[in-house]
Motif scaffolding. Sequence first.
Motif, PDB file in Angstrom:
ATOM      1  N   THR A  84      12.891 -44.517  35.334  1.00 23.40           N
ATOM      2  CA  THR A  84      12.998 -43.110  35.741  1.00 23.40           C
ATOM      3  C   THR A  84      14.299 -42.863  36.493  1.00 23.40           C
ATOM      4  OG1 THR A  84      10.598 -42.842  35.823  1.00 23.40           O
ATOM      5  CG2 THR A  84      11.923 -41.248  37.046  1.00 23.40           C
ATOM      6  N   ARG A  85      14.624 -43.742  37.448  1.00 18.82           N
ATOM      7  CA  ARG A  85      15.874 -43.570  38.203  1.00 18.82           C
ATOM      8  C   ARG A  85      17.087 -43.749  37.287  1.00 18.82           C
ATOM      9  NH1 ARG A  85      15.035 -41.272  43.219  1.00 18.82           N
ATOM     10  NH2 ARG A  85      16.948 -42.226  44.026  1.00 18.82           N
ATOM     11  N   ALA A  86      17.013 -44.702  36.368  1.00 18.36           N
ATOM     12  CA  ALA A  86      18.122 -44.899  35.438  1.00 18.36           C
ATOM     13  C   ALA A  86      18.282 -43.702  34.507  1.00 18.36           C
ATOM     14  CB  ALA A  86      17.896 -46.176  34.635  1.00 18.36           C
ATOM     15  N   SER A  87      17.177 -43.067  34.156  1.00 29.07           N
ATOM     16  CA  SER A  87      17.254 -41.840  33.355  1.00 29.07           C
ATOM     17  C   SER A  87      18.003 -40.767  34.123  1.00 29.07           C
ATOM     18  CB  SER A  87      15.843 -41.351  32.996  1.00 29.07           C
ATOM     19  OG  SER A  87      15.163 -42.295  32.188  1.00 29.07           O
ATOM     20  N   GLY A  88      17.777 -40.738  35.436  1.00 25.31           N
ATOM     21  CA  GLY A  88      18.507 -39.803  36.286  1.00 25.31           C
ATOM     22  C   GLY A  88      20.000 -40.036  36.227  1.00 25.31           C
ATOM     23  N   ARG A  89      20.400 -41.291  36.214  1.00 25.19           N
ATOM     24  CA  ARG A  89      21.842 -41.597  36.137  1.00 25.19           C
ATOM     25  C   ARG A  89      22.410 -41.159  34.789  1.00 25.19           C
ATOM     26  NH1 ARG A  89      22.891 -40.740  40.536  1.00 25.19           N
ATOM     27  NH2 ARG A  89      25.033 -41.402  40.122  1.00 25.19           N
ATOM     28  N   PHE A  90      21.612 -41.278  33.732  1.00 23.96           N
ATOM     29  CA  PHE A  90      22.082 -40.805  32.424  1.00 23.96           C
ATOM     30  C   PHE A  90      22.300 -39.292  32.462  1.00 23.96           C
ATOM     31  CE2 PHE A  90      21.383 -39.362  28.005  1.00 23.96           C
ATOM     32  CZ  PHE A  90      22.411 -40.062  27.394  1.00 23.96           C
ATOM     33  N   GLY A  91      21.342 -38.576  33.054  1.00 18.27           N
ATOM     34  CA  GLY A  91      21.502 -37.136  33.193  1.00 18.27           C
ATOM     35  C   GLY A  91      22.741 -36.791  34.009  1.00 18.27           C
ATOM     36  N   TYR A  92      22.985 -37.557  35.060  1.00 19.75           N
ATOM     37  CA  TYR A  92      24.158 -37.331  35.904  1.00 19.75           C
ATOM     38  C   TYR A  92      25.454 -37.530  35.108  1.00 19.75           C
ATOM     39  CZ  TYR A  92      27.691 -38.278  39.483  1.00 19.75           C
ATOM     40  OH  TYR A  92      28.837 -38.274  40.244  1.00 19.75           O
ATOM     41  N   LEU A  93      25.501 -38.566  34.282  1.00 26.33           N
ATOM     42  CA  LEU A  93      26.700 -38.806  33.476  1.00 26.33           C
ATOM     43  C   LEU A  93      26.928 -37.674  32.474  1.00 26.33           C
ATOM     44  CD1 LEU A  93      26.332 -42.633  32.785  1.00 26.33           C
ATOM     45  CD2 LEU A  93      27.929 -41.527  34.366  1.00 26.33           C
ATOM     46  N   LYS A  94      25.856 -37.165  31.903  1.00 21.25           N
ATOM     47  CA  LYS A  94      25.990 -36.025  30.992  1.00 21.25           C
ATOM     48  C   LYS A  94      26.489 -34.796  31.744  1.00 21.25           C
ATOM     49  CE  LYS A  94      24.558 -35.553  27.168  1.00 21.25           C
ATOM     50  NZ  LYS A  94      25.081 -35.610  25.786  1.00 21.25           N
ATOM     51  N   ARG A  95      26.007 -34.608  32.967  1.00 22.69           N
ATOM     52  CA  ARG A  95      26.473 -33.474  33.773  1.00 22.69           C
ATOM     53  C   ARG A  95      27.957 -33.610  34.066  1.00 22.69           C
ATOM     54  NH1 ARG A  95      28.895 -29.880  35.479  1.00 22.69           N
ATOM     55  NH2 ARG A  95      28.498 -28.668  37.383  1.00 22.69           N
ATOM     56  N   GLN A  96      28.392 -34.820  34.391  1.00 17.06           N
ATOM     57  CA  GLN A  96      29.806 -35.030  34.685  1.00 17.06           C
ATOM     58  C   GLN A  96      30.691 -34.678  33.498  1.00 17.06           C
ATOM     59  OE1 GLN A  96      30.053 -39.172  36.190  1.00 17.06           O
ATOM     60  NE2 GLN A  96      30.851 -38.268  38.078  1.00 17.06           N
ATOM     61  N   ALA A  97      30.176 -34.875  32.305  1.00 17.32           N
ATOM     62  CA  ALA A  97      30.960 -34.612  31.097  1.00 17.32           C
ATOM     63  C   ALA A  97      30.922 -33.147  30.676  1.00 17.32           C
ATOM     64  CB  ALA A  97      30.448 -35.487  29.949  1.00 17.32           C
ATOM     65  N   PHE A  98      30.131 -32.324  31.389  1.00 18.60           N
ATOM     66  CA  PHE A  98      29.941 -30.926  31.011  1.00 18.60           C
ATOM     67  C   PHE A  98      30.896 -30.035  31.782  1.00 18.60           C
ATOM     68  CE2 PHE A  98      27.458 -26.871  31.522  1.00 18.60           C
ATOM     69  CZ  PHE A  98      27.526 -26.479  30.189  1.00 18.60           C
ATOM     70  N   ALA A  99      31.624 -29.166  31.067  1.00 19.46           N
ATOM     71  CA  ALA A  99      32.646 -28.335  31.698  1.00 19.46           C
ATOM     72  C   ALA A  99      32.149 -26.940  32.067  1.00 19.46           C
ATOM     73  CB  ALA A  99      33.849 -28.203  30.761  1.00 19.46           C
ATOM     74  N   GLY A 100      30.934 -26.587  31.654  1.00 25.19           N
ATOM     75  CA  GLY A 100      30.433 -25.240  31.909  1.00 25.19           C
ATOM     76  C   GLY A 100      29.785 -25.092  33.274  1.00 25.19           C
ATOM     77  N   ASP A 101      29.141 -23.957  33.480  1.00 25.48           N
ATOM     78  CA  ASP A 101      28.456 -23.664  34.743  1.00 25.48           C
ATOM     79  C   ASP A 101      27.022 -24.183  34.701  1.00 25.48           C
ATOM     80  OD1 ASP A 101      30.433 -22.012  36.243  1.00 25.48           O
ATOM     81  OD2 ASP A 101      30.260 -20.715  34.486  1.00 25.48           O
ATOM     82  N   ILE A 102      26.565 -24.715  35.822  1.00 25.32           N
ATOM     83  CA  ILE A 102      25.186 -25.159  35.966  1.00 25.32           C
ATOM     84  C   ILE A 102      24.499 -24.278  37.009  1.00 25.32           C
ATOM     85  CG2 ILE A 102      23.654 -26.991  36.783  1.00 25.32           C
ATOM     86  CD1 ILE A 102      24.695 -27.622  34.073  1.00 25.32           C
ATOM     87  N   VAL A 103      23.404 -23.659  36.602  1.00 23.61           N
ATOM     88  CA  VAL A 103      22.589 -22.837  37.489  1.00 23.61           C
ATOM     89  C   VAL A 103      21.299 -23.598  37.770  1.00 23.61           C
ATOM     90  CG1 VAL A 103      21.398 -20.639  37.790  1.00 23.61           C
ATOM     91  CG2 VAL A 103      23.506 -20.742  36.423  1.00 23.61           C
TER      92      VAL A 103
END
Length: 453
Positions: A84-103
Amino acid sequence: MTAIALQALAEATGGKLVGESVPLQSLVVDSRQVETGDLFAAICGQHLDGHDFAPQAMARGAAALLTERKLDGVLPQLVVADVTRASGRFGYLKRQAFAGDIVAITGSAGKTTTKNLIAAALEPEGAVHATLGNQNNELGVPMTLAGLTSSHRFGVIEMGAGRPGDIAYLCELARPNVAVCLNASAAHLAYYDSIDAIAATKGEIFQSLGELGVAIMNADQQWLPHWREQAGRARQVTFGLSEAADYRAVQILHKGIKGTEFLFEGPAVSVPVKLKLAGDQHVMNALAAIAVAVELGVAPETAVEGLETVLPIAGRGTLSRRPAGGQVVDDSYNANPAAVKAAIDVLARESGYRLLLLGPMLELGAASDALHREVGRYASEAGIDQLIAVGSEAAPAAEMFGHEALHFADQASLQAGFPALPEEHTIWVKGSRGARLEQTVAWLLAPREESSC
């Protein structure tokens, strides 16, 4: 789609890579939903162990496995201490690669509907990737983040807070640049010392914002000063009915269960709004959505056009006619005292015979009996004609409502002893997810011979 290398995830988690690094597209926890290029996270649940389904996931096209023990015969895999925690890190890496806005959105009530309203208000400005259903916890948020691609302009992320610190953790992963706190009330009290503690946890959503971020908060809540402190140097924007709110609703007109109209007043603009959602709570949700959209550059009129298309979804206020007469509002997905009172307010404005079918409001801790009694009293004072309570936790609501109330131990006994009703009636079904009252909703809507009083 932006891919994340398995090696990069290994470095981020400290896990052991078995096999070669491969590009990973998205994150899946159900082997039946795997698509080519996905990372399959082998979650150990209460009833099933995802490790047992690893071969099926690979057969369906999974690029790699995320496991807590090395599995034979399937490669590649990343073995970690906590999937579960490692899945969180995957989500974080995807967020880092995203250039748009996060709400990011949180609140004790209204999160999922507001997420849908925000997505609809933003859609004219660019593609939106939003939380599916209410996947708003430590696994659901990474799964949502994992679906972000370069084709998306916005990510709209719902965040739940079952315990203190939950929102802070989810914000570490999502790194929102716009954060919304809708409200705080008695929900999950079993895990909090007080509603003040719940409000503080909800306000964690603002703490990850930098000075370029936007904090959008409810001007009508008593915790506004504390939320402002938590927002720090971020731009602070308020919504509500208060005259001091930046985004405000006036001239509210209730159209029964079928909707609500109001005049939105914002910075140098007024726009009429016609919602297909009933009740003051959705006026507040719509104001939050308009605030998000306008702050992100959407014209107010365009934002309103978008949110006016939003309909109630199953379990959250859908209206259906009964075969033999009357109607049912399916609001069975979740319940806390504030949400139940909001439902009562709408039901009380209906014509005909009005019945509140109430299941237990769960996770209220030592305050459970008192809070159930409170909603029972509220329903009685609002003029609701009858209250039917289901389950032992909901019994105090029936006791407080008075002589027109009924109580049943479970849904089977409810269905066996369901009373005859006048031909024109409205049944509002409300209860916590664990009560599974959607079963009674289906029973109420099934064709059969019925008598009316």
